[in-house]
Structure formats: structure tokens, C-alpha cells
Design a protein around this motif. Structure first.
Motif, PDB file in Angstrom:
ATOM      1  N   MET A 156       0.869  -1.184   0.000  1.00  0.00           N
ATOM      2  CA  MET A 156       0.000   0.000   0.000  1.00  0.00           C
ATOM      3  C   MET A 156       0.903   1.230   0.000  1.00  0.00           C
ATOM      4  O   MET A 156       1.786   1.346   0.854  1.00  0.00           O
ATOM      5  CB  MET A 156      -0.889   0.010   1.245  1.00  0.00           C
ATOM      6  CG  MET A 156      -1.753  -1.226   1.368  1.00  0.00           C
ATOM      7  SD  MET A 156      -2.954  -1.112   2.725  1.00  0.00           S
ATOM      8  CE  MET A 156      -1.879  -1.099   4.152  1.00  0.00           C
ATOM      9  N   ILE A 157       0.684   2.107  -0.967  1.00  0.00           N
ATOM     10  CA  ILE A 157       1.591   3.244  -1.145  1.00  0.00           C
ATOM     11  C   ILE A 157       0.792   4.539  -1.101  1.00  0.00           C
ATOM     12  O   ILE A 157      -0.131   4.748  -1.894  1.00  0.00           O
ATOM     13  CB  ILE A 157       2.346   3.135  -2.495  1.00  0.00           C
ATOM     14  CG1 ILE A 157       2.967   1.739  -2.652  1.00  0.00           C
ATOM     15  CG2 ILE A 157       3.420   4.204  -2.590  1.00  0.00           C
ATOM     16  CD1 ILE A 157       3.692   1.528  -3.962  1.00  0.00           C
ATOM     17  N   ASP A 158       1.146   5.402  -0.150  1.00  0.00           N
ATOM     18  CA  ASP A 158       0.390   6.636   0.075  1.00  0.00           C
ATOM     19  C   ASP A 158       1.084   7.818  -0.603  1.00  0.00           C
ATOM     20  O   ASP A 158       2.169   8.224  -0.197  1.00  0.00           O
ATOM     21  CB  ASP A 158       0.263   6.868   1.598  1.00  0.00           C
ATOM     22  CG  ASP A 158      -0.811   7.895   1.933  1.00  0.00           C
ATOM     23  OD1 ASP A 158      -1.376   8.503   0.996  1.00  0.00           O
ATOM     24  OD2 ASP A 158      -1.081   8.096   3.126  1.00  0.00           O
ATOM     25  N   GLU A 159       0.453   8.338  -1.648  1.00  0.00           N
ATOM     26  CA  GLU A 159       0.926   9.553  -2.359  1.00  0.00           C
ATOM     27  C   GLU A 159       2.415   9.492  -2.743  1.00  0.00           C
ATOM     28  O   GLU A 159       3.190  10.383  -2.360  1.00  0.00           O
ATOM     29  CB  GLU A 159       0.693  10.800  -1.476  1.00  0.00           C
ATOM     30  CG  GLU A 159      -0.763  11.076  -1.154  1.00  0.00           C
ATOM     31  CD  GLU A 159      -1.509  11.800  -2.255  1.00  0.00           C
ATOM     32  OE1 GLU A 159      -1.022  11.830  -3.395  1.00  0.00           O
ATOM     33  OE2 GLU A 159      -2.594  12.317  -1.979  1.00  0.00           O
ATOM     34  N   PRO A 160       2.846   8.481  -3.509  1.00  0.00           N
ATOM     35  CA  PRO A 160       4.279   8.364  -3.809  1.00  0.00           C
ATOM     36  C   PRO A 160       4.824   9.459  -4.722  1.00  0.00           C
ATOM     37  O   PRO A 160       6.025   9.702  -4.742  1.00  0.00           O
ATOM     38  CB  PRO A 160       4.390   7.003  -4.504  1.00  0.00           C
ATOM     39  CG  PRO A 160       3.046   6.778  -5.105  1.00  0.00           C
ATOM     40  CD  PRO A 160       2.070   7.401  -4.145  1.00  0.00           C
ATOM     41  N   THR A 161       3.952  10.143  -5.475  1.00  0.00           N
ATOM     42  CA  THR A 161       4.460  11.140  -6.427  1.00  0.00           C
ATOM     43  C   THR A 161       4.323  12.573  -5.922  1.00  0.00           C
ATOM     44  O   THR A 161       4.661  13.516  -6.628  1.00  0.00           O
ATOM     45  CB  THR A 161       3.720  11.020  -7.783  1.00  0.00           C
ATOM     46  OG1 THR A 161       2.338  11.331  -7.575  1.00  0.00           O
ATOM     47  CG2 THR A 161       3.832   9.611  -8.340  1.00  0.00           C
ATOM     48  N   GLU A 162       3.846  12.718  -4.687  1.00  0.00           N
ATOM     49  CA  GLU A 162       3.630  14.057  -4.105  1.00  0.00           C
ATOM     50  C   GLU A 162       4.924  14.873  -4.112  1.00  0.00           C
ATOM     51  O   GLU A 162       5.941  14.471  -3.563  1.00  0.00           O
ATOM     52  CB  GLU A 162       3.118  13.872  -2.664  1.00  0.00           C
ATOM     53  CG  GLU A 162       2.784  15.149  -1.918  1.00  0.00           C
ATOM     54  CD  GLU A 162       1.636  15.918  -2.537  1.00  0.00           C
ATOM     55  OE1 GLU A 162       1.699  17.149  -2.499  1.00  0.00           O
ATOM     56  OE2 GLU A 162       0.703  15.300  -3.072  1.00  0.00           O
ATOM     57  N   GLY A 163       4.892  16.023  -4.769  1.00  0.00           N
ATOM     58  CA  GLY A 163       6.030  16.947  -4.742  1.00  0.00           C
ATOM     59  C   GLY A 163       7.251  16.509  -5.545  1.00  0.00           C
ATOM     60  O   GLY A 163       8.329  17.064  -5.385  1.00  0.00           O
ATOM     61  N   LEU A 164       7.104  15.502  -6.413  1.00  0.00           N
ATOM     62  CA  LEU A 164       8.262  15.027  -7.177  1.00  0.00           C
ATOM     63  C   LEU A 164       8.288  15.620  -8.585  1.00  0.00           C
ATOM     64  O   LEU A 164       7.256  15.916  -9.176  1.00  0.00           O
ATOM     65  CB  LEU A 164       8.237  13.494  -7.291  1.00  0.00           C
ATOM     66  CG  LEU A 164       8.299  12.697  -5.976  1.00  0.00           C
ATOM     67  CD1 LEU A 164       8.386  11.205  -6.283  1.00  0.00           C
ATOM     68  CD2 LEU A 164       9.483  13.111  -5.122  1.00  0.00           C
ATOM     69  N   ALA A 165       9.506  15.740  -9.120  1.00  0.00           N
ATOM     70  CA  ALA A 165       9.675  16.232 -10.491  1.00  0.00           C
ATOM     71  C   ALA A 165       9.066  15.220 -11.469  1.00  0.00           C
ATOM     72  O   ALA A 165       9.078  14.019 -11.201  1.00  0.00           O
ATOM     73  CB  ALA A 165      11.158  16.413 -10.788  1.00  0.00           C
ATOM     74  N   PRO A 166       8.563  15.706 -12.621  1.00  0.00           N
ATOM     75  CA  PRO A 166       7.909  14.805 -13.596  1.00  0.00           C
ATOM     76  C   PRO A 166       8.746  13.586 -13.981  1.00  0.00           C
ATOM     77  O   PRO A 166       8.217  12.488 -14.149  1.00  0.00           O
ATOM     78  CB  PRO A 166       7.679  15.713 -14.804  1.00  0.00           C
ATOM     79  CG  PRO A 166       7.570  17.085 -14.230  1.00  0.00           C
ATOM     80  CD  PRO A 166       8.476  17.110 -13.044  1.00  0.00           C
ATOM     81  N   LYS A 167      10.057  13.776 -14.078  1.00  0.00           N
ATOM     82  CA  LYS A 167      10.926  12.667 -14.477  1.00  0.00           C
ATOM     83  C   LYS A 167      10.924  11.557 -13.414  1.00  0.00           C
ATOM     84  O   LYS A 167      10.916  10.371 -13.721  1.00  0.00           O
ATOM     85  CB  LYS A 167      12.353  13.193 -14.679  1.00  0.00           C
ATOM     86  CG  LYS A 167      13.159  12.350 -15.622  1.00  0.00           C
ATOM     87  CD  LYS A 167      14.470  13.024 -15.964  1.00  0.00           C
ATOM     88  CE  LYS A 167      15.386  12.009 -16.630  1.00  0.00           C
ATOM     89  NZ  LYS A 167      16.725  12.512 -16.812  1.00  0.00           N
ATOM     90  N   ILE A 168      10.913  11.975 -12.145  1.00  0.00           N
ATOM     91  CA  ILE A 168      10.888  10.997 -11.044  1.00  0.00           C
ATOM     92  C   ILE A 168       9.514  10.325 -10.978  1.00  0.00           C
ATOM     93  O   ILE A 168       9.397   9.136 -10.692  1.00  0.00           O
ATOM     94  CB  ILE A 168      11.204  11.672  -9.679  1.00  0.00           C
ATOM     95  CG1 ILE A 168      12.478  12.507  -9.749  1.00  0.00           C
ATOM     96  CG2 ILE A 168      11.297  10.637  -8.569  1.00  0.00           C
ATOM     97  CD1 ILE A 168      13.768  11.749  -9.691  1.00  0.00           C
ATOM     98  N   VAL A 169       8.469  11.096 -11.265  1.00  0.00           N
ATOM     99  CA  VAL A 169       7.104  10.546 -11.283  1.00  0.00           C
ATOM    100  C   VAL A 169       7.037   9.397 -12.294  1.00  0.00           C
ATOM    101  O   VAL A 169       6.452   8.345 -12.033  1.00  0.00           O
ATOM    102  CB  VAL A 169       6.071  11.648 -11.632  1.00  0.00           C
ATOM    103  CG1 VAL A 169       4.690  11.046 -11.894  1.00  0.00           C
ATOM    104  CG2 VAL A 169       5.984  12.668 -10.493  1.00  0.00           C
ATOM    105  N   GLU A 170       7.676   9.587 -13.464  1.00  0.00           N
ATOM    106  CA  GLU A 170       7.714   8.526 -14.484  1.00  0.00           C
ATOM    107  C   GLU A 170       8.414   7.279 -13.950  1.00  0.00           C
ATOM    108  O   GLU A 170       7.982   6.148 -14.194  1.00  0.00           O
ATOM    109  CB  GLU A 170       8.457   9.012 -15.731  1.00  0.00           C
ATOM    110  CG  GLU A 170       7.570   9.745 -16.718  1.00  0.00           C
ATOM    111  CD  GLU A 170       8.401  10.414 -17.819  1.00  0.00           C
ATOM    112  OE1 GLU A 170       9.328   9.760 -18.336  1.00  0.00           O
ATOM    113  OE2 GLU A 170       8.107  11.579 -18.140  1.00  0.00           O
ATOM    114  N   LEU A 171       9.510   7.489 -13.204  1.00  0.00           N
ATOM    115  CA  LEU A 171      10.238   6.362 -12.611  1.00  0.00           C
ATOM    116  C   LEU A 171       9.363   5.595 -11.630  1.00  0.00           C
ATOM    117  O   LEU A 171       9.380   4.366 -11.601  1.00  0.00           O
ATOM    118  CB  LEU A 171      11.476   6.872 -11.853  1.00  0.00           C
ATOM    119  CG  LEU A 171      12.772   7.088 -12.625  1.00  0.00           C
ATOM    120  CD1 LEU A 171      13.845   7.602 -11.675  1.00  0.00           C
ATOM    121  CD2 LEU A 171      13.250   5.794 -13.271  1.00  0.00           C
TER     122      LEU A 171
END
Length: 233
Positions: A156-171
Motif C-alpha cells: 500500500m503506497i500513500d501519495e508516492p508522487t507528491e512533490g516530485l519532479a515529472p521525471k521521477i514521477v515517471e520512474l
């Protein structure tokens, strides 16, 4: 498809405040399910209650076994992984030490340190660096990987992309797909609709502590009313 996690009529409270009102939710084997909704509607409380961190009533079955009332560490030992929103790392330990701490003693894991480094080469570059000096994106990668080292069947993963750069979001999106490829189920709490629609097999939308929609990404795309009322800012 067999249900790995089954939540029925879940009610949860913070003190006298009634936060969850009869939540029903299912995550099947090898499935990515997203839990969407605005801030404050009860999404994080749902995963915290599942992990035994919030007072709750109702039924939470994991691999067919009732887990409501168990302590968080007991639930983790049954194969349920949890990545909280606040990136809980050990700042003074190195990246590699943090990862090794994620391993469960006496259990052979599907995952090795090399798997983590292959998924996130940046962590390999930083393996001997103290985790506290990593960037937010690197800390998020580390938290995700440390949970995986414990070899959960569902994460279960809570908001893993919060505040991250788009490139990291893709990762992070690639990481989630890799989990699915390896047969690991995911319950993702997310605000970014684009990611949820891209990687999920099914989605739930939450409003005021209840589930207001359940369906496929195509169903949600087709349902403008639900998106307008419960998701769009």
C-alpha cells in the motif's frame, strides 16, 4: 481472480471524530488498484486502518484471514507492505543500510539489493551516502525499495508522487508496473489522475469517508460527473 485484500464496512475514528463510514474495497491478486479523492476525504486513514495504525471496526481480510485488531508489525509479517506519505527513512544510515533493514529475518526474498539498484540506478550511485542528505525524489525511491526488501505480497503506497519532479514521477510509475509484472498487488493512494488511469486495473473514488465510485479507468474517464464532483479542484 482471487481477492488478496477485502475490506468490508470499515469504520474508523480519530478520538470522537468518525472518519470512515462503511468503506468496502477489494484488491485482487496481481492487481494495481488506485484510491482517489481530494485531501481529507479518508484515503490515508483507509490504508492506516488496514495497517493497524488507526482504531477501526468492520472487517479487513488479508489472504482470507481477519487482521483487524492486529498490531502493525504482525500485519507486516503476514506480507502486507506499507509506504507512508512521510518517507520514513533512517537519515543517519546509508542507502544500503536502510535497504538491508527492510529485509525480514529468516525469509528468502524475491528481491535483492541488485534488483533495487537496477530499478533505480540513482540509489546504486548513492549506496554509501547517508539517507538524510538525499533529495526528496531519492528518499521516495529508497522508501519504496526498502518496503520491497521485506518481500510483501501486497504493498500500500500513500501519495508516492507528491512533490516530485515529472521525471521521477515517471520512474515511480515504471516501478509500480514492475511490481505488477512480478505478481505483487498494489493499493495506491494518489492524487494525480493521469498516473492512476495509466497503471491501474481498477479505481475507487472516495468522498467524505465513503466510496462514491468503483470501476475501470475507462469507466472513470466516461463518468464526467464523478470526476467533476469528487476529483477536480
Amino acid at each position: 481472480m482471487s481477492a488478496l485484500l477485502e475490506i468490508k464496512d470499515l469504520n474508523a475514528y480519530y478520538g470522537k471524530s468518525h472518519v470512515l463510514h462503511g468503506v468496502d474495497l477489494v484488491v485482487n491478486q496481481g492487481e494495481i488498484v488506485s484510491l482517489l479523492g481530494r485531501n481529507g476525504v479518508g484515503r490515508s486513514t483507509t490504508v492506516k486502518a488496514t495497517m493497524g495504525q488507526v482504531n477501526a471496526s468492520g472487517s479487513i481480510r488479508f489472504k482470507g484471514e481477519e487482521i483487524i485488531g492486529l498490531k502493525a508489525f504482525q500485519i507486516a509479517h503476514k506480507g502486507l507492505g506499507y509506504v507512508p506519505e512521510n518517507r520514513d527513512i533512517f537519515p543517519t544510515l546509508t542507502v544500503e543500510q536502510n535497504l538491508i533493514l527492510g529485509e525480514k529475518s529468516g525469509k528468502k526474498s524475491r528481491w535483492s539489493l541488485n534488483d533495487m539498484y537496477k530499478m533505480f540506478p540513482r540509489l546504486k550511485e548513492r549506496q554509501h551516502t547517508a539517507a538524510g542528505v538525499l533529495s526528496g525524489g531519492e528518499q521516495q525511491m529508497l522508501t519504496l525499495c526498502r518496503t520491497l526488501m521485506g518481500d510483501p505480497d501486497l504493498i500500500m503506497i500513500d501519495e508516492p508522487t507528491e512533490g516530485l519532479a515529472p521525471k521521477i514521477v515517471e520512474l515511480v510509475a515504471e516501478y509500480l508496473k514492475e511490481l505488477k509484472n512480478r505478481g505483487i498487488s498494489v493499493l495506491l493512494v494518489e492524487q494525480k489522475l493521469a498516473i492512476a488511469l495509466e497503471i491501474s486495473q481498477r479505481l475507487y473514488v472516495m468522498g467524505h469517508g465513503s466510496i462514491v465510485f468503483e470501476g475501470s479507468p475507462a469507466d472513470l474517464k466516461a463518468n464526467e460527473n464523478i470526476r467533476k464532483e469528487w476529483l477536480e479542484v
